[in-house]
Design a protein around this motif. Structure first.
Motif, PDB file in Angstrom:
ATOM      1  N   TYR A 376       0.209  -1.052   0.183  1.00 52.48           N
ATOM      2  CA  TYR A 376      -0.145   0.107   0.048  1.00 52.48           C
ATOM      3  C   TYR A 376       0.947   1.303  -0.015  1.00 52.48           C
ATOM      4  O   TYR A 376       0.671   2.355  -0.859  1.00 52.48           O
ATOM      5  N   GLU A 379       2.449   2.057  -3.356  1.00 52.16           N
ATOM      6  CA  GLU A 379       1.715   1.806  -4.394  1.00 52.16           C
ATOM      7  C   GLU A 379       1.079   3.475  -4.415  1.00 52.16           C
ATOM      8  O   GLU A 379       0.830   4.479  -5.761  1.00 52.16           O
ATOM      9  N   HIS A 380       0.657   3.888  -3.416  1.00 48.92           N
ATOM     10  CA  HIS A 380       0.141   4.799  -3.070  1.00 48.92           C
ATOM     11  C   HIS A 380       1.095   6.424  -2.632  1.00 48.92           C
ATOM     12  O   HIS A 380       0.606   7.141  -2.891  1.00 48.92           O
ATOM     13  N   PHE A 381       2.654   6.163  -2.517  1.00 53.70           N
ATOM     14  CA  PHE A 381       3.678   6.912  -1.849  1.00 53.70           C
ATOM     15  C   PHE A 381       4.676   7.376  -2.941  1.00 53.70           C
ATOM     16  O   PHE A 381       5.121   8.465  -2.614  1.00 53.70           O
ATOM     17  N   GLN A 383       4.874   5.546  -6.825  1.00 57.70           N
ATOM     18  CA  GLN A 383       4.504   5.477  -7.160  1.00 57.70           C
ATOM     19  C   GLN A 383       4.745   4.109  -7.449  1.00 57.70           C
ATOM     20  O   GLN A 383       4.858   3.405  -9.310  1.00 57.70           O
TER      21      GLN A 383
END
Length: 538
Positions: A376, A379-381, A383
């Motif tokens: 997580y 993917e979210h911070f 890229q």
């Protein structure tokens, strides 16, 4: 600074926390807490209404019951088995005690899912609750055996002799004095057993026993139901917190070592007389069940041979990858544990101890949750960068097994005589120099033990590795699992065998470390009193 020990100084202003050490401990804690932050964020995104539905459904109640009853039964059996085995090896004249002590430790190096694989290969119909109890008890009882054996070796035998002279029988002396002296070690090992059982996945999946961890895996990987998996993970963390809370009941209570360095005479083994053959048979049966069955099954399957529909894989490459990941995680976790251990022992403030306790809580978080939290994050911070890369996998291992490193390093720091550090500081030596020239050499054996323990667990880790390992990289655990799921037991056996061999070395190191703890305690006690100034200044 006075040359007197800290306990003899006049009360005054407490020393401030070392800035660099505190900064390092806080930074490590923030990284280790990433999985818990992930769970909180997910819970907030889901909302209380949906979370309440997931938490209070019938399936959740069944999973909690299965997990809690398994923890209670396995922990109770491990206390009995581990304590009795330690007493027979350390306090009686049972034949071959030194060899038995080594053989009783080795099962700690065999992965739990390999133990269940061995039993399932010999008895295909085995499964359910009692099969899970059997496998987990045989796999994790060394977590009680090791500290209890070390505690019994360090305990003062004079107390038992006095009890016997006052008319107490052998059994009452054993329960009131011997077990009483080792109670801290017993309950400390029991807490570790409970946490390990809570977080186990592979063994229960093979045995077909449904627990919180197996359902979390199914929700994440099969049903793609992230909210349900996070809700179950929160329950698992709460149960782990309850177990860790039990440490307050035993931590720092009671003396389990000799009153003075070398104050008592040599410990005389209890003569079993006619019971010697029975005792030897009992300990031997434990070794056969815990070590002989899984190893025998692996050897049998390797000799039997067979074919698999999966493409062939390189055992040598998987071994090299496993060794590299385990070594890297061992080094990183051990170094990261040092600032927290030093602060908690040398500066036992309430906030420092609270920070240490929070770090231990991650041991109750399943490896899958750790892996998903890092996924997580990338993917979210980031890229998607670093996802399924070796550094991210090593970071996951470090977070998962960091509490084990903290426990080992803390024990080593606690046994290092603070008087030598104070003498060095009184001579005008900086804190950094005292750390490098005095503290680290004293705690070096504990650092080796911490590395060995993290290496041992990393080499046999499964769930996080299945999620985070690089696409073209296989480890012993992932390749074993692929063959096992394909019912290619003969092809899976060599990978299980190599895992056992790799884990045997750090398992032996851990056994030797616990074996020498009483000697180090005595040496430390002697070192504080004379503490020649010339020796520290040299």
């Amino acid at each position: 600074m006075s040359l007197l020990p800290a306990a003899r100084r006049r009360p005054g202003r407490r020393r401030g926390l070392p800035p660099l050490l505190t900064l390092g401990a806080v930074a490590v804690t923030l990284v280790v807490l990433l999985p818990l932050v992930f769970l909180v964020v997910q819970a907030l995104q889901v909302g209380w209404a949906e979370l309440r539905q997931l938490l209070f459904r019938h399936l959740t109640a069944v999973l909690v019951w299965n997990s809690v009853t398994l923890v209670v039964v396995v922990t109770a059996l491990c206390i009995v088995v581990g304590t009795l085995a330690a007493w027979f090896v350390e306090r009686t004249d049972v034949p071959g005690r030194r060899l038995l002590a080594v053989l009783l430790v080795i099962p700690l190096g065999i992965p739990d899912f390999v133990v269940s694989f061995g039993w399932r290969a010999i008895f295909p119909s085995i499964g359910g609750f009692w099969a899970a109890v059997l496998v987990m008890t045989l796999a994790v009882y060394p977590l009680v055996f090791l500290p209890v054996a070390a505690s019994l070796r360090a305990a003062d035998p004079v107390q038992e002799e006095v009890a016997r002279s006052l008319g107490l029988g052998r059994m009452r002396t054993f329960w009131t004095v011997t077990v009483g002296q080792a109670r801290v070690a017993i309950f400390g090992g029991a807490i570790l057993v409970g946490l390990v059982v809570l977080a186990e996945f592979g063994a229960f999946e093979i045995l077909g026993y449904q627990t919180l961890t197996t359902e979390i895996y199914n929700e994440f990987q099969v049903g793609f139901n992230e909210p349900a998996a996070c809700a179950l993970s929160l329950i698992l963390v709460i149960l782990g917190a309850v177990l860790l809370g039990g440490e307050d009941l035993v931590r720092g209570r009671g003396r389990t070592s000799r009153v003075g360095a070398g104050a008592s005479g040599p410990m005389r083994p209890v003569a079993l007389r006619r019971a010697r053959p029975l005792a030897l048979a009992g300990v031997g049966a434990l070794v056969v069940l815990a070590l002989g069955v899984p190893v025998g099954a692996i050897v049998y399957l390797m000799v039997q041979g067979g074919h698999s529909t999966l493409p062939p894989a390189s055992l040598a490459i998987a071994t090299a990858n496993t060794f590299a990941y385990a070594a890297a995680a061992g080094v990183v976790a051990t170094l990261a544990a040092l600032p927290i251990a030093l602060l908690s022992v040398r500066f036992p403030r309430r906030r420092v101890l609270a920070m240490e306790r929070v770090n231990l809580l991650v041991l109750a978080v399943p490896g899958l949750v750790v892996a998903l939290s890092l996924t997580y994050l990338t993917e979210h911070f980031l890229q998607g960068r670093f996802y399924q890369t070796s550094p991210l996998l090593v970071l996951a291992y470090t977070i998962m097994f960091f509490p084990l490193a903290v426990v080992s390093v803390r024990a080593a720091v606690a046994r290092a005589p603070v008087g030598l550090e104070e003498v060095g500081a009184s001579l005008g030596v900086s804190r950094r120099s005292v750390l490098w020239r005095v503290t680290l050499p004293l705690v070096a054996p504990g650092l080796v033990a911490a590395f060995a323990l993290v290496f041992l667990e990393t080499a046999t880790e499964l769930t996080a590795t299945l999620v985070l390992h690089p696409t073209d990289v296989q480890t012993l655990a992932t390749q074993f699992w692929a063959y096992q799921e394909n019912v290619s037991y003969s092809q899976a056996a060599p990978y299980a065998g190599v895992m056992v061999l790799i884990a045997a070395v750090p398992g032996y190191v851990l056994g030797r470390w616990f074996d020498r703890q009483p000697e180090r305690a005595t040496a430390a006690a002697r070192a504080v009193a004379p503490a020649p100034v010339e020796a520290v200044a040299a």
